[in-house]
Design a protein around this motif. Structure first.
Motif, PDB file in Angstrom:
ATOM      1  N   PHE A  37       0.828  -1.201   0.000  1.00 12.66           N
ATOM      2  CA  PHE A  37       0.000   0.000   0.000  1.00 12.66           C
ATOM      3  C   PHE A  37       0.862   1.250   0.000  1.00 12.66           C
ATOM      4  CE2 PHE A  37      -1.590   3.411   2.742  1.00 12.66           C
ATOM      5  CZ  PHE A  37      -2.635   3.875   1.955  1.00 12.66           C
ATOM      6  N   ILE A  38       1.843   1.322   0.902  1.00 10.15           N
ATOM      7  CA  ILE A  38       2.693   2.516   1.020  1.00 10.15           C
ATOM      8  C   ILE A  38       3.462   2.748  -0.283  1.00 10.15           C
ATOM      9  CG2 ILE A  38       4.712   3.459   2.199  1.00 10.15           C
ATOM     10  CD1 ILE A  38       3.607   2.137   4.778  1.00 10.15           C
ATOM     11  N   ALA A  39       4.011   1.684  -0.863  1.00 13.62           N
ATOM     12  CA  ALA A  39       4.784   1.822  -2.102  1.00 13.62           C
ATOM     13  C   ALA A  39       3.911   2.339  -3.244  1.00 13.62           C
ATOM     14  CB  ALA A  39       5.422   0.488  -2.472  1.00 13.62           C
ATOM     15  N   CYS A  40       2.753   1.718  -3.459  1.00 15.07           N
ATOM     16  CA  CYS A  40       1.873   2.148  -4.551  1.00 15.07           C
ATOM     17  C   CYS A  40       1.328   3.554  -4.310  1.00 15.07           C
ATOM     18  CB  CYS A  40       0.717   1.168  -4.726  1.00 15.07           C
ATOM     19  SG  CYS A  40       1.188  -0.345  -5.541  1.00 15.07           S
ATOM     20  N   PHE A  41       0.988   3.851  -3.060  1.00 13.63           N
ATOM     21  CA  PHE A  41       0.459   5.172  -2.742  1.00 13.63           C
ATOM     22  C   PHE A  41       1.516   6.248  -2.987  1.00 13.63           C
ATOM     23  CE2 PHE A  41      -0.835   8.635   0.098  1.00 13.63           C
ATOM     24  CZ  PHE A  41      -2.153   8.790  -0.298  1.00 13.63           C
ATOM     25  N   ALA A  42       2.758   5.993  -2.567  1.00 18.08           N
ATOM     26  CA  ALA A  42       3.843   6.964  -2.769  1.00 18.08           C
ATOM     27  C   ALA A  42       4.133   7.161  -4.256  1.00 18.08           C
ATOM     28  CB  ALA A  42       5.101   6.510  -2.035  1.00 18.08           C
ATOM     29  N   ILE A  43       4.185   6.066  -5.006  1.00 20.47           N
ATOM     30  CA  ILE A  43       4.411   6.166  -6.451  1.00 20.47           C
ATOM     31  C   ILE A  43       3.263   6.931  -7.108  1.00 20.47           C
ATOM     32  CG2 ILE A  43       4.498   4.817  -8.594  1.00 20.47           C
ATOM     33  CD1 ILE A  43       6.041   2.675  -6.955  1.00 20.47           C
ATOM     34  N   GLY A  44       2.041   6.651  -6.680  1.00 26.84           N
ATOM     35  CA  GLY A  44       0.881   7.345  -7.232  1.00 26.84           C
ATOM     36  C   GLY A  44       0.912   8.832  -6.954  1.00 26.84           C
ATOM     37  N   CYS A  45       1.242   9.204  -5.732  1.00 24.75           N
ATOM     38  CA  CYS A  45       1.326  10.632  -5.389  1.00 24.75           C
ATOM     39  C   CYS A  45       2.441  11.307  -6.165  1.00 24.75           C
ATOM     40  CB  CYS A  45       1.520  10.806  -3.886  1.00 24.75           C
ATOM     41  SG  CYS A  45       0.060  10.402  -2.918  1.00 24.75           S
ATOM     42  N   LEU A  46       3.584  10.631  -6.283  1.00 22.91           N
ATOM     43  CA  LEU A  46       4.712  11.184  -7.025  1.00 22.91           C
ATOM     44  C   LEU A  46       4.345  11.412  -8.494  1.00 22.91           C
ATOM     45  CD1 LEU A  46       7.743  11.984  -6.973  1.00 22.91           C
ATOM     46  CD2 LEU A  46       8.223   9.626  -7.618  1.00 22.91           C
ATOM     47  N   CYS A  47       3.712  10.428  -9.116  1.00 23.08           N
ATOM     48  CA  CYS A  47       3.300  10.578 -10.520  1.00 23.08           C
ATOM     49  C   CYS A  47       2.273  11.695 -10.681  1.00 23.08           C
ATOM     50  CB  CYS A  47       2.713   9.272 -11.047  1.00 23.08           C
ATOM     51  SG  CYS A  47       3.934   8.004 -11.408  1.00 23.08           S
ATOM     52  N   SER A  48       1.331  11.795  -9.764  1.00 21.77           N
ATOM     53  CA  SER A  48       0.311  12.836  -9.846  1.00 21.77           C
ATOM     54  C   SER A  48       0.908  14.231  -9.690  1.00 21.77           C
ATOM     55  CB  SER A  48      -0.763  12.613  -8.777  1.00 21.77           C
ATOM     56  OG  SER A  48      -1.434  11.409  -9.017  1.00 21.77           O
ATOM     57  N   VAL A  49       1.810  14.391  -8.736  1.00 23.24           N
ATOM     58  CA  VAL A  49       2.468  15.691  -8.542  1.00 23.24           C
ATOM     59  C   VAL A  49       3.335  16.022  -9.753  1.00 23.24           C
ATOM     60  CG1 VAL A  49       4.182  16.914  -7.150  1.00 23.24           C
ATOM     61  CG2 VAL A  49       2.345  15.645  -6.041  1.00 23.24           C
ATOM     62  N   LEU A  50       4.070  15.038 -10.246  1.00 23.82           N
ATOM     63  CA  LEU A  50       4.889  15.245 -11.433  1.00 23.82           C
ATOM     64  C   LEU A  50       4.024  15.646 -12.625  1.00 23.82           C
ATOM     65  CD1 LEU A  50       7.686  15.113 -12.785  1.00 23.82           C
ATOM     66  CD2 LEU A  50       7.254  12.679 -13.195  1.00 23.82           C
ATOM     67  N   GLY A  51       2.909  14.963 -12.790  1.00 27.21           N
ATOM     68  CA  GLY A  51       1.986  15.315 -13.869  1.00 27.21           C
ATOM     69  C   GLY A  51       1.450  16.725 -13.737  1.00 27.21           C
ATOM     70  N   SER A  52       1.135  17.131 -12.517  1.00 28.98           N
ATOM     71  CA  SER A  52       0.649  18.496 -12.283  1.00 28.98           C
ATOM     72  C   SER A  52       1.726  19.522 -12.620  1.00 28.98           C
ATOM     73  CB  SER A  52       0.200  18.667 -10.829  1.00 28.98           C
ATOM     74  OG  SER A  52      -0.878  17.808 -10.561  1.00 28.98           O
ATOM     75  N   CYS A  53       2.972  19.221 -12.301  1.00 34.73           N
ATOM     76  CA  CYS A  53       4.083  20.132 -12.627  1.00 34.73           C
ATOM     77  C   CYS A  53       4.318  20.181 -14.140  1.00 34.73           C
ATOM     78  CB  CYS A  53       5.357  19.703 -11.915  1.00 34.73           C
ATOM     79  SG  CYS A  53       5.269  19.876 -10.123  1.00 34.73           S
ATOM     80  N   LEU A  54       4.161  19.052 -14.805  1.00 40.31           N
ATOM     81  CA  LEU A  54       4.387  18.995 -16.251  1.00 40.31           C
ATOM     82  C   LEU A  54       3.267  19.663 -17.050  1.00 40.31           C
ATOM     83  CD1 LEU A  54       5.808  15.368 -16.588  1.00 40.31           C
ATOM     84  CD2 LEU A  54       7.059  17.520 -16.795  1.00 40.31           C
TER      85      LEU A  54
END
Length: 134
Positions: A37-54
């Motif tokens: 859960f922690i791994a997928c949640f962290a990866i998901g948040c990272l991708c979402s934030v990265l997408g928002s920045c991009l």
């Protein structure tokens, strides 16, 4: 004796099928489920934030936003499957008490995309916290 107990409980008297054995063999321990859960949640948040920045990158920004933000949401939602299992998650997603959170997760409106990006993080947090993990 086990066969007698299964019959008395109303369970099938036959030996468990191959599918039941696979399901039992692939059960994850609670610690492994929390780590997943922690791994997928962290990866998901990272991708979402990265997408928002991009989103602000010229020409390809909207496409990059859509790809990374979608991958982030899929990963974040998939993370909850580690805690309760995918079928239970799908059933509970559309219960009346969680329907608003589900709709917010699935909402599509180009003008409010950034606002919903922020709201989606809160909706996911609320969604995860609202489950009784037993």
């Amino acid at each position: 004796m086990d066969k007698l107990k299964r019959v008395l409980r109303g369970q099938d008297a036959e030996e468990p099928s191959g599918l039941a054995e696979v399901i039992d063999a692939t059960s994850l321990s609670w610690g492994t489920r929390v780590k997943g859960f922690i791994a997928c949640f962290a990866i998901g948040c990272l991708c979402s934030v990265l997408g928002s920045c991009l989103l602000w990158v010229p020409k390809k920004g909207l496409i990059l936003f859509a790809v990374f933000y979608t991958l982030g949401n899929i990963s974040s939602l998939g993370s909850t499957a580690f805690l309760m299992g995918p079928m239970r998650q799908l059933k509970k997603m559309f219960e009346p008490t969680r329907l608003i959170a589900t709709v917010v997760m699935l909402w599509r409106n180009a003008g409010l995309a950034l606002l919903f990006c922020i709201l989606q993080f809160f909706a996911l947090a609320w969604y995860v916290i609202s489950f009784p993990y037993s």
